[in-house]
Design a protein around this motif. Structure first.
Motif, mmCIF file in Angstrom:
data_model
loop_
_atom_site.group_PDB
_atom_site.id
_atom_site.type_symbol
_atom_site.label_atom_id
_atom_site.label_comp_id
_atom_site.label_asym_id
_atom_site.label_seq_id
_atom_site.Cartn_x
_atom_site.Cartn_y
_atom_site.Cartn_z
ATOM 1 N N ALA A 120 0.780 -1.339 0.023
ATOM 2 C CA ALA A 120 -0.114 0.049 0.385
ATOM 3 C C ALA A 120 0.842 1.394 -0.043
ATOM 4 C CB ALA A 120 -0.734 0.174 1.367
ATOM 5 N N LEU A 121 2.109 1.215 0.634
ATOM 6 C CA LEU A 121 2.785 2.342 0.898
ATOM 7 C C LEU A 121 3.720 2.690 -0.563
ATOM 8 C CD1 LEU A 121 4.515 1.374 4.241
ATOM 9 C CD2 LEU A 121 3.084 3.329 3.737
ATOM 10 N N MET A 122 3.948 1.505 -1.285
ATOM 11 C CA MET A 122 4.620 1.693 -2.455
ATOM 12 C C MET A 122 3.597 2.293 -3.522
ATOM 13 S SD MET A 122 7.196 -1.576 -2.161
ATOM 14 C CE MET A 122 7.534 -1.719 -3.668
ATOM 15 N N ARG A 129 4.552 10.971 -5.419
ATOM 16 C CA ARG A 129 5.345 10.919 -4.484
ATOM 17 C C ARG A 129 5.165 11.837 -3.353
ATOM 18 N NH1 ARG A 129 9.035 7.641 -4.881
ATOM 19 N NH2 ARG A 129 9.984 8.422 -3.247
ATOM 20 N N GLN A 130 4.072 12.778 -3.672
ATOM 21 C CA GLN A 130 3.975 13.789 -2.871
ATOM 22 C C GLN A 130 2.906 13.558 -1.707
ATOM 23 O OE1 GLN A 130 5.801 16.697 -2.299
ATOM 24 N NE2 GLN A 130 6.965 15.809 -4.017
ATOM 25 N N THR A 131 2.431 12.341 -1.693
ATOM 26 C CA THR A 131 1.255 12.198 -0.818
ATOM 27 C C THR A 131 2.071 11.666 0.427
ATOM 28 O OG1 THR A 131 -0.060 11.347 -2.335
ATOM 29 C CG2 THR A 131 -0.629 10.740 -0.078
ATOM 30 N N GLY A 132 1.660 12.236 1.685
ATOM 31 C CA GLY A 132 2.352 11.782 2.912
ATOM 32 C C GLY A 132 1.489 10.831 3.674
ATOM 33 N N ILE A 133 2.373 9.894 4.265
ATOM 34 C CA ILE A 133 1.740 8.619 4.894
ATOM 35 C C ILE A 133 2.054 8.599 6.287
ATOM 36 C CG2 ILE A 133 1.326 6.114 4.762
ATOM 37 C CD1 ILE A 133 2.537 6.560 1.964
ATOM 38 N N THR A 134 1.290 8.432 7.289
ATOM 39 C CA THR A 134 1.128 8.076 8.747
ATOM 40 C C THR A 134 0.792 6.692 8.772
ATOM 41 O OG1 THR A 134 0.520 10.436 8.860
ATOM 42 C CG2 THR A 134 0.703 8.875 11.011
ATOM 43 N N LEU A 135 1.497 6.118 9.640
ATOM 44 C CA LEU A 135 1.120 4.560 9.858
ATOM 45 C C LEU A 135 0.684 4.564 11.490
ATOM 46 C CD1 LEU A 135 3.646 2.282 8.359
ATOM 47 C CD2 LEU A 135 1.419 2.811 7.693
ATOM 48 N N SER A 136 -0.203 3.771 11.712
ATOM 49 C CA SER A 136 -0.487 3.425 13.324
ATOM 50 C C SER A 136 -1.024 2.118 13.480
ATOM 51 C CB SER A 136 -1.958 4.532 13.500
ATOM 52 O OG SER A 136 -2.272 4.247 14.806
ATOM 53 N N CYS A 137 -0.066 1.380 13.369
ATOM 54 C CA CYS A 137 -0.238 -0.148 13.330
ATOM 55 C C CYS A 137 0.407 -0.873 14.478
ATOM 56 C CB CYS A 137 0.197 -0.901 11.929
ATOM 57 S SG CYS A 137 -0.326 -0.107 10.704
ATOM 58 N N GLY A 138 0.666 -0.202 15.451
ATOM 59 C CA GLY A 138 1.187 -0.842 16.619
ATOM 60 C C GLY A 138 2.501 -0.989 16.903
ATOM 61 N N GLU A 139 3.156 -1.946 17.607
ATOM 62 C CA GLU A 139 4.247 -2.482 17.963
ATOM 63 C C GLU A 139 4.566 -3.603 16.785
ATOM 64 O OE1 GLU A 139 4.922 -3.505 22.133
ATOM 65 O OE2 GLU A 139 3.156 -2.170 22.420
ATOM 66 N N GLN A 140 5.756 -3.175 16.333
ATOM 67 C CA GLN A 140 6.329 -4.246 15.127
ATOM 68 C C GLN A 140 7.880 -4.437 15.432
ATOM 69 O OE1 GLN A 140 4.337 -5.505 13.030
ATOM 70 N NE2 GLN A 140 2.324 -4.514 13.262
ATOM 71 N N TRP A 148 8.775 -0.564 6.553
ATOM 72 C CA TRP A 148 7.877 0.453 6.049
ATOM 73 C C TRP A 148 8.274 1.726 5.798
ATOM 74 C CZ3 TRP A 148 3.783 -1.439 10.358
ATOM 75 C CH2 TRP A 148 3.317 -2.593 9.688
ATOM 76 N N PHE A 149 9.300 2.156 6.416
ATOM 77 C CA PHE A 149 9.824 3.413 6.365
ATOM 78 C C PHE A 149 10.651 3.597 4.987
ATOM 79 C CE2 PHE A 149 13.426 6.555 6.740
ATOM 80 C CZ PHE A 149 12.870 7.502 7.450
ATOM 81 N N ASP A 150 11.187 2.376 4.737
ATOM 82 C CA ASP A 150 11.933 2.619 3.298
ATOM 83 C C ASP A 150 10.961 2.595 2.112
ATOM 84 O OD1 ASP A 150 14.153 2.222 4.642
ATOM 85 O OD2 ASP A 150 14.508 0.274 4.254
ATOM 86 N N ALA A 151 9.671 1.838 2.603
ATOM 87 C CA ALA A 151 8.558 1.974 1.479
ATOM 88 C C ALA A 151 7.912 3.370 1.203
ATOM 89 C CB ALA A 151 7.691 0.852 1.737
ATOM 90 N N GLY A 152 8.376 4.353 2.089
ATOM 91 C CA GLY A 152 7.760 5.506 1.900
ATOM 92 C C GLY A 152 6.881 6.069 3.007
ATOM 93 N N ALA A 153 6.826 5.405 4.073
ATOM 94 C CA ALA A 153 6.141 6.049 5.289
ATOM 95 C C ALA A 153 6.798 6.918 6.108
ATOM 96 C CB ALA A 153 5.486 4.721 6.497
ATOM 97 N N GLU A 154 6.361 8.377 6.196
ATOM 98 C CA GLU A 154 7.274 9.148 7.028
ATOM 99 C C GLU A 154 6.969 9.507 8.432
ATOM 100 O OE1 GLU A 154 4.814 9.905 4.109
ATOM 101 O OE2 GLU A 154 6.540 10.957 3.334
ATOM 102 N N ARG A 155 5.610 8.961 8.805
ATOM 103 C CA ARG A 155 5.377 9.280 10.117
ATOM 104 C C ARG A 155 4.600 7.939 10.816
ATOM 105 N NH1 ARG A 155 1.294 13.185 7.061
ATOM 106 N NH2 ARG A 155 2.830 14.659 6.319
ATOM 107 N N TYR A 156 5.020 7.736 11.993
ATOM 108 C CA TYR A 156 4.211 6.628 12.850
ATOM 109 C C TYR A 156 3.983 7.209 14.173
ATOM 110 C CZ TYR A 156 3.705 1.854 13.682
ATOM 111 O OH TYR A 156 3.255 0.371 13.752
#
Ligand code: SAH
Length: 358
Positions: A120-122, A129-140, A148-156
């Motif tokens: 989904a991130l890719m 490329r300009q869409t910002g992505i925040t993840l909130s998927c708990g402890e990993q 996930w960071f490498d795939a483009g998520a910039e906020r957690y």
């Protein structure tokens, strides 16, 4: 000078200062809110950023005592939105001018799920490329956070829920899956990898004291977070914590205390992003503009299709700012009344984070 006004002149608050501010009466609250408003205007302008919220899955391996989607709630009908549908929703967000999306889920560390989030991130970065992505998927694991960071998520966003270790263990089972230290470690890992790091707490929990809330604000300041999402605790009938519902403050009071927490955090951490959260909206939709007035600058309209959303039932009566145009139009007008605009152009990255990068 009034004691609240005098505390507000300080550049750093002690724990006792914060406790006193959290006990503010109605008149004093207005002084605090005004100060928070002015600080936000100076550091973050009179702008609100939207994040399109997608509740990707309610499958959860945890058993948090307060949460409706906890593993042991047999009444929860479990779902995972198929990858193609997630891609469609991301496309919908982009087509509707949301510059950012949030992918949230129960805690699922399965390989299939982790891969799905990566895909989904890719896809998001591929369509724009300009869409910002925040993840909130708990402890990993560190590897998953890195992937996930490498795939483009910039906020957690990973809420500590409460910074009081003892209270944390009262509202979670005591086992390795629900470990306070591990949650802190996870937050540190997220930060180290380079995410804009967000945390937050629930306000009005059974057994929680004003001292705990003051400590929560200092915890966030010490961790030097970039974003915060905090909201009132709302009881859910089918959870173990419900048995204490009679000792809770009325929900309106919990919402009022949340607004005060938002205002104080804005005064303490001038340029971070602070969300006006769904739980606040659930208690009263007016709380959203009120939270913006008190210092919040992020709103998360929910774009999860209804058939999934009704099963992402964290607490009683949960509902959120809707993605339907009518609601956004209303929101725009309400924000206009407090001289705020929705900024669709910018990603709304945490200014605090960007400043640290320099
Ligand atoms: N699994 C993810 C996301 C959890 S749901 C994670 O662990 O971070 C997002 C947030 O909903 C939680 O962090 C919690 O603070 C909040 N929440 C859950 N149950 C709640 C309740 N009964 N009242 C208010 N907020 C609740």
């Amino acid at each position: 000078m009034n004691v609240v006004k005098s505390i507000l002149t300080k550049t750093n608050f002690s724990k006792d200062d914060i406790i006193r501010l959290l006990k503010a009466n109605e008149d004093e609250k207005q002084i605090i809110f005004k100060k928070a408003f002015n600080i936000k205007e100076k550091y973050c302008k009179n702008k609100v950023y939207l994040r399109a919220l997608i509740e990707v899955s309610n499958i959860c391996k945890k058993d948090c005592f307060y949460c409706g989607i906890r593993k042991s709630n047999p009444k929860t009908v479990r779902y995972e939105i198929p990858i193609q549908k997630i891609k469609d929703l991301i496309g919908f967000a982009y087509a509707n001018n949301y510059s950012s999306v949030v992918l949230q889920s129960g805690e699922n560390a399965g390989k299939g799920f982790c891969k799905k989030i990566t895909e989904a991130l890719m896809y998001t970065k591929q369509i724009n490329r300009q869409t910002g992505i925040t993840l909130s998927c708990g402890e990993q694991t560190t590897d998953t956070y890195q992937q996930w960071f490498d795939a483009g998520a910039e906020r957690y966003l990973l809420r500590i829920e409460t910074s009081n270790r003892e209270l944390y263990h009262k509202i979670h089972p005591v086992d390795t899956k629900h470990c306070f230290e591990r949650r802190i470690e996870a937050l540190k890992t997220i930060k180290k990898i380079g995410y804009q790091t967000g945390t937050g707490v629930m306000i009005g929990l059974p057994f929680q004291t004003v001292e705990d809330l003051a400590a929560d604000l200092l915890f966030m300041q010490n961790l030097d977070i970039d974003m915060c999402g905090m909201g009132p605790y709302i009881e859910h009938n089918d959870t173990p914590l419900y048995r204490y519902h009679e000792m809770l403050e009325p929900v309106q009071q919990r919402a009022g205390q949340t607004l005060l927490m938002i205002a104080l955090l804005r005064i303490m951490m001038k340029d971070i992003n602070i969300a006006a959260t769904t739980a606040l909206h659930t208690i009263d939709k007016k709380n959203i503009t009120q939270a913006i007035y008190c210092g919040a600058n992020i709103i998360m309209p929910n774009i999860t299709p209804l058939k999934y959303r009704e099963n992402y039932f964290l607490y009683k009566n949960k509902h959120s700012v809707n993605s339907v145009d009518y609601h956004l139009e209303n929101l725009k007008n309400e924000l206009n009344n407090i001289d705020h605009i929705i900024d669709y152009q910018s990603l709304g990255n945490s200014i605090h984070y960007l400043r640290k990068l320099k």
